[in-house]
Scaffold this active site. Structure first.
Site, PDB file in Angstrom:
ATOM      1  N   ARG A   1       7.587   4.303   7.346  1.00 18.84           N
ATOM      2  CA  ARG A   1       7.688   5.495   6.499  1.00 18.84           C
ATOM      3  C   ARG A   1       6.973   5.261   5.179  1.00 18.84           C
ATOM      4  O   ARG A   1       7.111   4.222   4.557  1.00 18.84           O
ATOM      5  CB  ARG A   1       9.158   5.843   6.220  1.00 18.84           C
ATOM      6  CG  ARG A   1       9.971   6.143   7.455  1.00 18.84           C
ATOM      7  CD  ARG A   1      11.445   6.330   7.128  1.00 18.84           C
ATOM      8  NE  ARG A   1      11.666   7.545   6.357  1.00 18.84           N
ATOM      9  CZ  ARG A   1      12.341   7.580   5.212  1.00 18.84           C
ATOM     10  NH1 ARG A   1      12.817   6.475   4.696  1.00 18.84           N
ATOM     11  NH2 ARG A   1      12.520   8.717   4.585  1.00 18.84           N
TER      12      ARG A   1
ATOM     13  N   GLU B   1       1.107   5.103  16.495  1.00 13.97           N
ATOM     14  CA  GLU B   1       1.014   5.947  15.304  1.00 13.97           C
ATOM     15  C   GLU B   1       0.324   7.285  15.543  1.00 13.97           C
ATOM     16  O   GLU B   1       0.734   8.295  14.991  1.00 13.97           O
ATOM     17  CB  GLU B   1       0.323   5.174  14.179  1.00 13.97           C
ATOM     18  CG  GLU B   1      -0.851   4.328  14.606  1.00 13.97           C
ATOM     19  CD  GLU B   1      -1.203   3.252  13.576  1.00 13.97           C
ATOM     20  OE1 GLU B   1      -0.961   3.475  12.380  1.00 13.97           O
ATOM     21  OE2 GLU B   1      -1.748   2.211  13.967  1.00 13.97           O
TER      22      GLU B   1
ATOM     23  N   ASP C   1      -0.311   7.850   9.964  1.00 10.02           N
ATOM     24  CA  ASP C   1      -1.464   8.262  10.760  1.00 10.02           C
ATOM     25  C   ASP C   1      -1.123   9.366  11.747  1.00 10.02           C
ATOM     26  O   ASP C   1      -1.980  10.164  12.106  1.00 10.02           O
ATOM     27  CB  ASP C   1      -2.054   7.052  11.492  1.00 10.02           C
ATOM     28  CG  ASP C   1      -2.877   6.179  10.559  1.00 10.02           C
ATOM     29  OD1 ASP C   1      -3.991   6.587  10.210  1.00 10.02           O
ATOM     30  OD2 ASP C   1      -2.393   5.118  10.156  1.00 10.02           O
TER      31      ASP C   1
ATOM     32  N   HIS D   1       0.840  -1.195   0.000  1.00  7.64           N
ATOM     33  CA  HIS D   1       0.000   0.000   0.000  1.00  7.64           C
ATOM     34  C   HIS D   1       0.874   1.243   0.000  1.00  7.64           C
ATOM     35  O   HIS D   1       1.713   1.412   0.865  1.00  7.64           O
ATOM     36  CB  HIS D   1      -0.942  -0.008   1.206  1.00  7.64           C
ATOM     37  CG  HIS D   1      -0.232  -0.220   2.525  1.00  7.64           C
ATOM     38  ND1 HIS D   1       0.143  -1.460   2.972  1.00  7.64           N
ATOM     39  CD2 HIS D   1       0.199   0.649   3.461  1.00  7.64           C
ATOM     40  CE1 HIS D   1       0.749  -1.334   4.142  1.00  7.64           C
ATOM     41  NE2 HIS D   1       0.808  -0.078   4.460  1.00  7.64           N
TER      42      HIS D   1
ATOM     43  N   ARG E   1      -0.048  -8.228  10.434  1.00  8.78           N
ATOM     44  CA  ARG E   1      -0.500  -7.001  11.098  1.00  8.78           C
ATOM     45  C   ARG E   1      -2.008  -7.052  11.279  1.00  8.78           C
ATOM     46  O   ARG E   1      -2.746  -7.413  10.368  1.00  8.78           O
ATOM     47  CB  ARG E   1      -0.116  -5.755  10.319  1.00  8.78           C
ATOM     48  CG  ARG E   1      -0.528  -4.468  11.067  1.00  8.78           C
ATOM     49  CD  ARG E   1       0.090  -3.224  10.473  1.00  8.78           C
ATOM     50  NE  ARG E   1      -0.635  -2.707   9.346  1.00  8.78           N
ATOM     51  CZ  ARG E   1      -1.038  -1.435   9.202  1.00  8.78           C
ATOM     52  NH1 ARG E   1      -0.787  -0.548  10.148  1.00  8.78           N
ATOM     53  NH2 ARG E   1      -1.666  -1.036   8.135  1.00  8.78           N
TER      54      ARG E   1
ATOM     55  N   ARG F   1      -7.981   6.530   5.315  1.00  2.27           N
ATOM     56  CA  ARG F   1      -6.594   6.122   5.477  1.00  2.27           C
ATOM     57  C   ARG F   1      -5.667   7.256   5.071  1.00  2.27           C
ATOM     58  O   ARG F   1      -6.019   8.130   4.290  1.00  2.27           O
ATOM     59  CB  ARG F   1      -6.303   4.888   4.627  1.00  2.27           C
ATOM     60  CG  ARG F   1      -6.924   3.618   5.177  1.00  2.27           C
ATOM     61  CD  ARG F   1      -6.393   2.407   4.434  1.00  2.27           C
ATOM     62  NE  ARG F   1      -6.938   1.185   4.973  1.00  2.27           N
ATOM     63  CZ  ARG F   1      -6.479   0.545   6.039  1.00  2.27           C
ATOM     64  NH1 ARG F   1      -5.449   1.049   6.691  1.00  2.27           N
ATOM     65  NH2 ARG F   1      -7.027  -0.570   6.457  1.00  2.27           N
TER      66      ARG F   1
END
Length: 1000
Positions: free
Chosen positions: A662, A587, A624, A184, A472, A794
């Site tokens: 990152r 985050e 985030d 992603h 995750r 997101r």
């Protein structure tokens, strides 16, 4: 500039009719004839200009053959209009270009958007070729180009600073960089086009690097033209979203293209640097770089990543890794023909022969059936190395066959008791090392340190599975699973317990040996999937050991989040040695600030402290945190968070490895790797680091061999230098200023984004945010949860949307408000001192400045005027005013005389800094020639697409006929007007993403 007739931009018209003559002229410049990479007068700017001119000439000759002179004339007119606007920045020139675009019918607009998208991708190729040649040129001359750009340069610099070669060798030997590839965002380009463009890049490099005959040049030009034509005639739009398995397959192609062969080459180069300074080679049992993956393991908000999906991607990677090793061992069989060996190898070979088939005819027939490259006959007994390698080849063949059966049948798994297959990398590593040590012992050092050494390095780096897959999942999902268990067994609601109650219960269960989860547990589908995932982890750890990495908990907020995952793994069948290490991901701003307290509470649990054996991994999230608090506040929270996390570990004698999540963009923590690493807080790297490599960054870092080598070199050098020569601690005064800056900027950012009613409406109307999902560039949804608003969105589409409109708001919002206030408080000189003397602050400001240089207020205003309700125009004007104000304060603090323009300085590195700034400035100007017309086209069709959603306007638009003059046979949308509009819109989004090198 020796370009022999090739002008700065183009020689006459790029749309000239005499393509053959033009190509010959472009391809016979002095640089191409001499082999640019071997000359002393290398200039990357020249290479970009020459490659651009060549690719554009070929591209437009292809377009001419497939469209019409009339259409080419329109492309020329738009280009000229964009060039005029780029020079003046005047609204009248912008309007002139806009009018030209508005004369195009929808079919012409579709072709136009595709043409400019292709041109931007071809320009990217020109830059990639120039970068690759520049890296080669630097290594040819062994020229240090600033700090930590190469491992050899870092070693030399550390020696000059007073470090002994023994210290450097010890640090490098224990150093570890883990690069984790994530899907992603997936590359916006389809793999078909990436493949075609990759061939163009390969052929351009051949033109640049080698002296060629006229026939060779003509053949290369034909191949370039063929692949450009293939890309032009390929549908750019991914019509269906990829599955996670597709993302893993796409990621694995980079290992085949570059990574597999590049790693041992790079490690050999590090060996050479060490040997030149009186040290030995790197230890055989260490790999200073390894690779991880999230493709098919990241289930956070992605319903398509299931336990079966995770099994699939592990098997896919393992099949690929086994294939690589099988081919490599076959090559090695030819190399190790010698008979001298030590007693260890002699015994090993004799043991193999004692248990092998003795019928030579049967051996021949079986190897013939398997279609081995060679050595179908029985290996002579006096060639012990080949006896060992033949055994490994047979086992790898068997392993591949077994894995293929698992891939095709989900009910089949690896037999853990099958001795004819290989399950762990040690089973390959140990025989190879025995061969290596034997060759050294019998004084065949040159043979040992040739291909055999490379294969050992590949085994140590990649194992059988190439990458270690991380798992995750969001913390709430684990809590829900345990809540289902505690409710079912009559203990009440786990979710409702206090943190102390959770820790006490979790610890007692972890110390208990009785099973916790009933076989007949009644639970939701979501809970069942969490349990199935943990069961799959246990299964894969036993059948495919070494294929999994870390279990990452997103949205982690407490110590119980970590203990819960350890317990779930154990209760679902993981043996103690198979439980994956668990890394909490902090985050959001509050979570980053609270991380040290959470870790201290976690390490205070004696059972857990004993379990981790002095090692803990912690992931810090850039994406985030930036969306939550703004870039400046997030940057400072990440900096302080790292310091405090490491300090918390030190209190309990726990070594911390920080996992940096990152992104590719500045808004998500992106930027050049070496300056990112060197600006980390002192004491937070300590020789070990994990970093995500995301989306299109994978292509830029690993798509080409020289760039792949450079990426490995950059990370290794940066980590080595940071570990042995960390940056100095910031002054207390600087910290105080940063605290205030963070407070001011965060307050302004949050007030604007989360507390201003107009903001969400403006974002939805002024950007293509809601339309991004149609691009199908990734397998997971754009939102974690199906509710509206920025909070659920997101970070990737959040950044992507603002980038498309050239606003880049997430990067700079809050800067002008905070800096102005600090300047009013008398801190201007302090801010300037921080910029000059503190790497962290300098890097942060420079990256923001670079993004501001990409912004275009005229384009932003055009989006607003055309797409946003008039009632929101005052709010938009206020935001645009903040953009201009942000530019002013950044220039005030950096003391630059313009964006990316430095004043004359006398410092030693000033010329290099100005050169880099000027290079970036030119790159942006070049890209803007194509991006700005795509922006105009996008606005036009965004407006039409949205109108089609409204009944009255949509009915009028849908009555329009789609011209098919240039799209005869176009198979999509059945020439439906709405479908054609949406196709134009998608292509503009992909083109702008290519131009900005950013899909979020």
């Amino acid at each position: 500039m020796a370009t022999h007739g090739v002008s700065h931009r183009r020689q006459g018209s790029l749309f000239a009719s005499e393509e053959g003559e033009a190509l010959e002229k472009l391809a016979t410049t002095s640089s191409y004839l001499s082999g640019r990479g071997e000359t002393k007068d290398f200039n990357a700017h020249d290479v970009i200009e020459e490659c651009d001119a060549l690719l554009q000439t070929i591209f437009f000759s292809v377009v001419r053959e497939t469209t019409s002179e009339e259409f080419l004339a329109k492309l020329q007119g738009v280009y000229d209009g964009s060039e005029a606007f780029g020079k003046t920045g005047e609204p009248k020139d912008f309007e002139a270009m806009k009018k030209l675009l508005e004369t195009m019918e929808v079919d012409e607009s579709l072709q136009f958007a595709s043409a400019y998208s292709n041109l931007l991708n071809l320009h990217n190729i020109s830059e990639q070729v120039a970068n690759a040649m520049e890296e080669r040129h630097k290594r040819l001359d062994d020229i240090p180009r600033g700090p930590a750009k190469s491992t050899n340069g870092a070693i030399k610099g550390l020696i000059r600073s007073g470090k002994t070669i023994e210290e450097i060798y010890a640090a490098l030997s224990r150093q570890h960089v883990d690069l984790v590839l994530t899907a992603h965002p997936t590359q916006a380009l389809r793999r078909s086009m990436l493949k075609a463009f990759g061939k163009v890049r390969e052929k351009l490099l051949q033109l640049q690097r080698f002296r060629l005959s006229r026939f060779e040049r003509a053949e290369i030009l034909d191949e370039i033209r063929s692949n450009i034509a293939a890309a032009w005639r390929t549908d750019e739009i991914r019509r269906t979203p990829p599955k996670p398995q597709d993302e893993m397959r796409a990621g694995l192609t980079y290992f085949q293209q570059t990574i597999w062969d590049c790693v041992p080459t790079f490690m050999r180069r590090v060996d050479t640097a060490l040997l030149a300074n009186g040290c030995g080679r790197l230890p055989l049992d260490r790999s200073i770089v390894t690779f991880g993956s999230w493709m098919g393991g990241d289930r956070d908000g992605n319903p398509f990543v299931t336990s079966e999906c995770t099994r699939d991607v592990v098997l896919l990677a393992r099949v690929q890794g086994t294939n690589f090793l099988f081919s490599t061992i076959q090559k090695l069989l030819f190399e190790l023909s010698m008979w001298r060996c030590n007693d260890t190898v002699k015994r090993l070979a004799n043991d193999i022969l004692a248990t092998s088939e003795t019928d030579k005819n049967a051996i021949f027939e079986e190897r013939k059936r398997r279609n081995y490259d060679d050595f179908w006959k029985a290996i002579p007994e006096h060639e012990p190395y080949r006896v060992i390698l033949a055994m490994l080849r047979d086992k790898l063949y068997n392993t591949r066959e077994a894995l293929q059966k698992c891939v095709t049948d989900p009910n089949v798994s690896i037999d853990v008791n099958d001795d004819s297959i290989i399950r762990t990398k040690e089973e390959i590593y140990e025989p190879l090392v025995a061969c290596y040590e034997s060759l050294i012992e019998v004084k065949d050092d040159q043979i040992a340190n040739s291909l055999l050494l490379d294969v050992i390095r590949q085994v140590q780096c990649f194992g059988l599975g190439l990458v270690k897959l991380d798992i995750r999942q969001e913390s709430d999902r684990h809590a829900e699973a345990l809540d289902a268990v505690t409710r079912y067994i009559g203990l009440g609601s786990y979710i409702e317990w206090s943190e102390d109650q959770k820790i006490e219960w979790l610890t007692s269960e972890l110390m208990s040996k009785r099973p916790l989860i009933p076989h007949d547990l009644e639970c939701s589908a979501d809970v069942r999937e969490v349990l199935d995932t943990c069961k799959m982890i246990a299964h894969l750890q036993q059948t495919c050991p070494g294929s999994l990495g870390t279990y990452v908990i997103s949205m982690a907020t407490s110590a119980s989040d970590v203990l819960a995952v350890v317990l779930l793994q154990r209760e679902c069948g993981c043996r103690e040695k198979d439980v994956l290490r668990v890394a909490p991901l902090f985050e959001r701003l509050d979570d980053l600030n609270d991380a040290p307290r959470v870790l201290r509470q976690l390490f205070s649990v004696k059972w857990y402290l004993d379990h981790i054996n002095g090692f803990q991994e912690v992931m810090i999230g850039y994406s985030d945190s930036g969306k939550d608090a703004g870039r400046m506040a997030a940057a400072w929270a990440l900096y302080e968070g790292q310091e405090r996390v490491v300090a918390a570990g030190n209190e309990f004698n726990v070594a911390m490895t920080l996992f940096h999540g990152r992104g590719g963009t500045v808004g998500r923590g992106g930027g050049p790797a070496h300056i990112a690493m060197l600006s980390q807080p002192p004491g937070t790297v300590n020789g070990s680091i994990r970093v995500t490599v995301q989306g299109e960054v994978i292509e830029s870092d690993f798509g080409e061999r020289e760039n792949c080598f450079h990426t490995l070199d950059l990370y290794t050098a940066s980590v080595l230098e940071h570990s042995l020569k960390p940056p100095s601690h910031p002054d207390d005064k600087w910290r105080a200023v940063m605290d205030r800056m963070s407070e001011y900027s965060c307050a302004h950012y949050r007030k604007t984004v989360f507390e201003t009613p107009e903001f969400v409406q403006y974002f939805a109307q002024a950007t293509p945010g809601s339309e991004l999902g149609s691009l199908n560039i990734g397998s997971r949804p754009a939102k974690r949860k199906p509710n509206a608003g920025v909070t659920a969105l997101r970070a990737i589409p959040w950044i992507f949307a603002w980038t498309q409109s050239r606003f880049h708001l997430p990067v700079w919002l809050g800067i002008s408000a905070s800096f102005k206030r600090l300047i009013e408080e008398g801190e201007l000189q302090t801010l300037r001192d921080m910029y000059k003397r503190w790497p962290f602050f300098e890097v942060t400001i420079d990256l923001v400045e670079m993004v501001l240089a990409k912004a275009d207020p005229v384009v932003v205003a055009y989006y607003e005027k055309a797409l946003v309700d008039e009632s929101l125009h005052d709010f938009g004007a206020k935001l645009r005013g903040e953009l201009e104000s942000s530019i002013d304060v950044i220039l005030t603090v950096s003391e630059h005389i313009g964006l990316l323009v430095q004043p004359e300085k006398t410092e030693e590195n000033a010329n290099e800094a100005r050169r880099m700034q000027q290079k970036l400035k030119h790159k942006l100007e070049k890209r803007n020639l194509y991006i700005t017309p795509l922006n105009v086209c996008q606005v036009r069709f965004l407006k039409q697409a949205r109108a089609l959603e409204h009944e009255e306007d949509g009915e009028k638009l849908s009555m329009r006929k789609v011209k098919i003059t240039m799209l005869e046979g176009y198979p999509f949308q059945d020439f439906n007007y709405k479908g054609a509009v949406n196709d134009v819109l998608k292509i503009t989004m992909k083109g702008i993403a290519a131009g900005m090198q950013n899909t979020g």
